[in-house]
Design a protein around this motif. Structure first.
Motif, mmCIF file in Angstrom:
data_model
loop_
_atom_site.group_PDB
_atom_site.id
_atom_site.type_symbol
_atom_site.label_atom_id
_atom_site.label_comp_id
_atom_site.label_asym_id
_atom_site.label_seq_id
_atom_site.Cartn_x
_atom_site.Cartn_y
_atom_site.Cartn_z
ATOM 1 N N LEU A 334 0.823 -1.206 0.000
ATOM 2 C CA LEU A 334 0.000 0.000 0.000
ATOM 3 C C LEU A 334 0.856 1.255 0.000
ATOM 4 C CD1 LEU A 334 -2.745 -1.125 2.540
ATOM 5 C CD2 LEU A 334 -3.064 -0.736 0.088
ATOM 6 N N PHE A 335 1.919 1.245 0.769
ATOM 7 C CA PHE A 335 2.818 2.406 0.804
ATOM 8 C C PHE A 335 3.439 2.634 -0.572
ATOM 9 C CE2 PHE A 335 6.855 4.556 1.662
ATOM 10 C CZ PHE A 335 6.444 5.596 2.493
ATOM 11 N N SER A 336 3.804 1.542 -1.247
ATOM 12 C CA SER A 336 4.391 1.666 -2.580
ATOM 13 C C SER A 336 3.383 2.187 -3.597
ATOM 14 C CB SER A 336 4.946 0.317 -3.041
ATOM 15 O OG SER A 336 6.041 -0.063 -2.240
ATOM 16 N N SER A 337 2.092 1.947 -3.356
ATOM 17 C CA SER A 337 1.064 2.526 -4.231
ATOM 18 C C SER A 337 1.056 4.044 -4.107
ATOM 19 C CB SER A 337 -0.319 1.981 -3.869
ATOM 20 O OG SER A 337 -0.438 0.621 -4.203
ATOM 21 N N LEU A 338 1.228 4.524 -2.874
ATOM 22 C CA LEU A 338 1.226 5.966 -2.643
ATOM 23 C C LEU A 338 2.535 6.604 -3.079
ATOM 24 C CD1 LEU A 338 -0.390 6.316 0.915
ATOM 25 C CD2 LEU A 338 -1.352 7.101 -1.256
ATOM 26 N N LEU A 420 -1.325 5.257 7.414
ATOM 27 C CA LEU A 420 -2.504 4.767 6.701
ATOM 28 C C LEU A 420 -2.258 3.373 6.141
ATOM 29 C CD1 LEU A 420 -5.331 5.152 5.545
ATOM 30 C CD2 LEU A 420 -4.291 6.365 3.600
ATOM 31 N N ALA A 421 -1.080 3.151 5.579
ATOM 32 C CA ALA A 421 -0.753 1.826 5.046
ATOM 33 C C ALA A 421 -0.778 0.779 6.154
ATOM 34 C CB ALA A 421 0.627 1.862 4.384
ATOM 35 N N LEU A 422 -0.252 1.119 7.336
ATOM 36 C CA LEU A 422 -0.239 0.173 8.455
ATOM 37 C C LEU A 422 -1.643 -0.097 8.969
ATOM 38 C CD1 LEU A 422 1.407 -1.496 10.476
ATOM 39 C CD2 LEU A 422 1.572 0.571 11.902
ATOM 40 N N LYS A 441 -5.151 -1.122 -4.187
ATOM 41 C CA LYS A 441 -4.403 0.026 -4.667
ATOM 42 C C LYS A 441 -4.815 1.244 -3.844
ATOM 43 C CE LYS A 441 -2.049 -1.672 -8.198
ATOM 44 N NZ LYS A 441 -0.568 -1.633 -8.243
ATOM 45 N N LEU A 442 -3.829 1.991 -3.378
ATOM 46 C CA LEU A 442 -4.091 3.166 -2.544
ATOM 47 C C LEU A 442 -3.569 4.401 -3.265
ATOM 48 C CD1 LEU A 442 -5.124 4.194 0.215
ATOM 49 C CD2 LEU A 442 -2.838 3.756 1.131
ATOM 50 N N PHE A 443 -4.400 5.446 -3.329
ATOM 51 C CA PHE A 443 -4.049 6.655 -4.064
ATOM 52 C C PHE A 443 -4.222 7.889 -3.182
ATOM 53 C CE2 PHE A 443 -5.602 3.579 -7.154
ATOM 54 C CZ PHE A 443 -4.570 3.570 -8.089
ATOM 55 N N ALA A 444 -3.356 8.886 -3.392
ATOM 56 C CA ALA A 444 -3.537 10.204 -2.798
ATOM 57 C C ALA A 444 -4.213 11.083 -3.841
ATOM 58 C CB ALA A 444 -2.196 10.792 -2.383
ATOM 59 N N PHE A 450 -7.417 10.487 0.477
ATOM 60 C CA PHE A 450 -6.956 9.173 0.047
ATOM 61 C C PHE A 450 -8.120 8.343 -0.482
ATOM 62 C CE2 PHE A 450 -4.100 10.453 3.538
ATOM 63 C CZ PHE A 450 -2.884 10.404 2.885
ATOM 64 N N GLU A 451 -7.796 7.489 -1.448
ATOM 65 C CA GLU A 451 -8.809 6.580 -1.985
ATOM 66 C C GLU A 451 -8.214 5.181 -2.098
ATOM 67 O OE1 GLU A 451 -12.087 6.513 -5.533
ATOM 68 O OE2 GLU A 451 -10.031 7.063 -6.085
ATOM 69 N N LEU A 452 -8.941 4.201 -1.573
ATOM 70 C CA LEU A 452 -8.538 2.799 -1.649
ATOM 71 C C LEU A 452 -9.407 2.087 -2.672
ATOM 72 C CD1 LEU A 452 -6.920 0.360 -0.451
ATOM 73 C CD2 LEU A 452 -8.868 0.031 1.096
#
Length: 488
Positions: A334-338, A420-422, A441-444, A450-452
């Motif tokens: 998730l962190f890598s998505s952001l 947020l990822a945690l 997938k997590l987006f800013a 944020f949107e998941l």
């Protein structure tokens, strides 16, 4: 490759630039400025504006020598005075801007470990167990090790500056004052006898400015030896008493910058000799700054001793390795998505927080995040600075529940992304079955939005508990003026 270490000591600030040559570091540029921030603490324990300005000016000058180095090749560390000053956080904000790089405040034991690391590389290779003594401006570090491995280390709150200010503030030197200073240092060091006395090591070495000054004084007395003895210390003491005043000390080999604090340093060194039953002590040119360089090089080569500290803590706490690995895998994804690239240190911190997220569960199954945060903040974790442990501790505290308790951290966008990822990883890992994990997938979508995206169609409908927890998560973020949305 060149590496740089900045030591924000209580007496002096030092910059050391070294060139990596295979497994060795060749010292090149070295700068030292006598900032004496320990003498800049007021009666309430705050760094004065004058002391802060001296420090900021020195760091600005250092900055011109390292500004072209990548951040991964520079490490700046603070020591005892920054550990105790009540306004350290405010000072660090200004100091980091002046230097242009992050600054960590070391715990006392970690400072002692790094000092040993630097000294061990400066000494000839030997199987002997060695004691290293480093008398700084605000603290004295002790470490015992064999070759490059530390076996015991600790820090004690007596140094050349604070002892000079307390017992020789007006400059007057008498036998009674010196003995009072020595006894005060001895009282602080008496608890070190059990772990650092002469039965645990074969030879002793001193490092840094105070020890270097003592060797200079012995040369002035015509003593040409590779070691300092207890008798040498008594001769120097008697000479100082004869001078009667710090301002009257005039010895050919004693550097002017060391004259004002050498009496306090000698009192501490005399107490170390007495407390640890030392007969002779050599000198090592290593010290903290070289230890920082070697430790930094190890991290760049993926030999990070902090990983071993985390593994040890997980074993001691009997954590569920499968659950920890699941939270780790999801949170990193998730962190890598952001944030797709870079920030290697922050990624490691998230990795460690995920592995340790349940460490407080052995105390309480309900408030385990609070207990876990306390454990991580106060544990003796080899290789960690206090600022990194606090980063981890706050992540573990914020892994569940309301966000107001860590709202002060949310201004840091990288830390917020980690949190947020945690939190989301903990929600999805509660299924405790990797076969049912969806693709995420997590987006800013903005500065505070944020949107998941859950890529598996209709996954939420078949997992009502996760759906409930995600709605609750959106509510928690709304309470701190963030927007969190989710959908299939």
């Amino acid at each position: 490759m060149h590496l740089a270490a900045i030591d924000l000591g209580s007496n002096s600030f030092r910059l050391q630039i070294g060139r990596v040559d295979n497994n060795s570091i060749i010292p090149e540029t070295y700068l030292k400025e006598g900032v004496r921030i320990a003498a800049g603490l007021d009666a309430q324990g705050f760094l004065t504006e004058e002391a802060q300005q001296r420090a900021l000016d020195a760091l600005s000058r250092f900055s011109t020598r390292i500004k072209d180095l990548p951040q991964s090749c520079v490490r700046a560390v603070g020591t005892q005075t920054l550990r105790i000053a009540k306004n350290t956080p405010e000072f660090l904000e200004k100091a980091q801007m002046a230097l242009g790089f992050p600054i960590e405040v070391l715990r006392g034991k970690e400072e002692a470990r790094l000092i040993y690391l630097g000294c061990s590389h400066a000494l000839p290779n030997s199987e002997q167990k060695r004691l290293i003594v480093d008398i700084g401006g605000g603290s004295t570090e002790l470490a015992i090790g064999q070759q490059y491995n530390v076996l015991a280390c600790d820090s004690f709150h007596v140094g050349c500056v604070n002892m000079t200010l307390e017992y020789f503030r007006d400059g007057k030197i008498t036998r009674e004052r010196f003995e009072a200073a020595r006894l005060a240092a001895y009282a602080e060091l008496i608890n070190a006898r059990r772990r650092f006395n002469a039965s645990y090591w074969s030879c002793a070495y001193g490092s840094s400015g105070s020890m270097e000054a003592v060797f200079a004084l012995t040369r002035s007395l015509g003593i040409d030896s590779a070691v300092v003895t207890k008798q040498d210390l008594l001769l120097i003491r008697d000479l100082f008493i004869k001078f009667g005043d710090i301002r009257n000390i005039c010895m050919q080999d004693l550097h002017q910058s060391r004259k004002d604090v050498i009496v306090g340093g000698l009192a501490v060194l005399s107490a170390v000799f007495d407390a640890l039953d030392i007969e002779t002590m050599g000198f090592s040119s290593g010290a903290l700054r070289m230890g920082v360089l070697y430790d930094l090089n190890d991290k760049l080569l993926h030999r990070d001793c902090r990983d071993a500290s985390i593994d040890k803590l997980m074993t001691m706490a009997s954590l569920n390795n499968e659950q920890a690995a699941s939270v780790d895998r999801i949170s990193r994804s998730l962190f890598s998505s952001l944030i797709p690239e870079g920030l290697q240190e922050e990624r490691k911190c998230l990795h460690w927080a995920a592995l340790l997220h349940e460490i407080g569960s052995g105390i309480s199954p309900n408030g385990y995040h609070r207990h876990g945060a306390y454990i991580i903040e106060h544990a003796d974790l080899v290789g960690f600075s206090s600022s990194t442990q606090k980063w981890l501790s706050d992540l573990i505290l914020g892994q569940r529940g309301r966000l107001l308790k860590i709202s002060h951290r949310l201004e840091d966008s990288i830390w917020t992304a980690s949190l947020l990822a945690l939190r989301l990883a903990c929600i999805f890992a509660q299924e405790r079955d990797s076969s049912v994990q969806p693709r995420l997938k997590l987006f800013a979508r903005g500065a505070r939005q944020f949107e998941l995206i859950i890529e598996n169609e209709d996954w939420l409908q078949s997992h009502p508990l996760t759906y409930f927890l995600l709605k609750d998560e959106a509510r928690h973020w709304k309470a701190v003026q963030y927007t969190f949305e989710f959908k299939n």
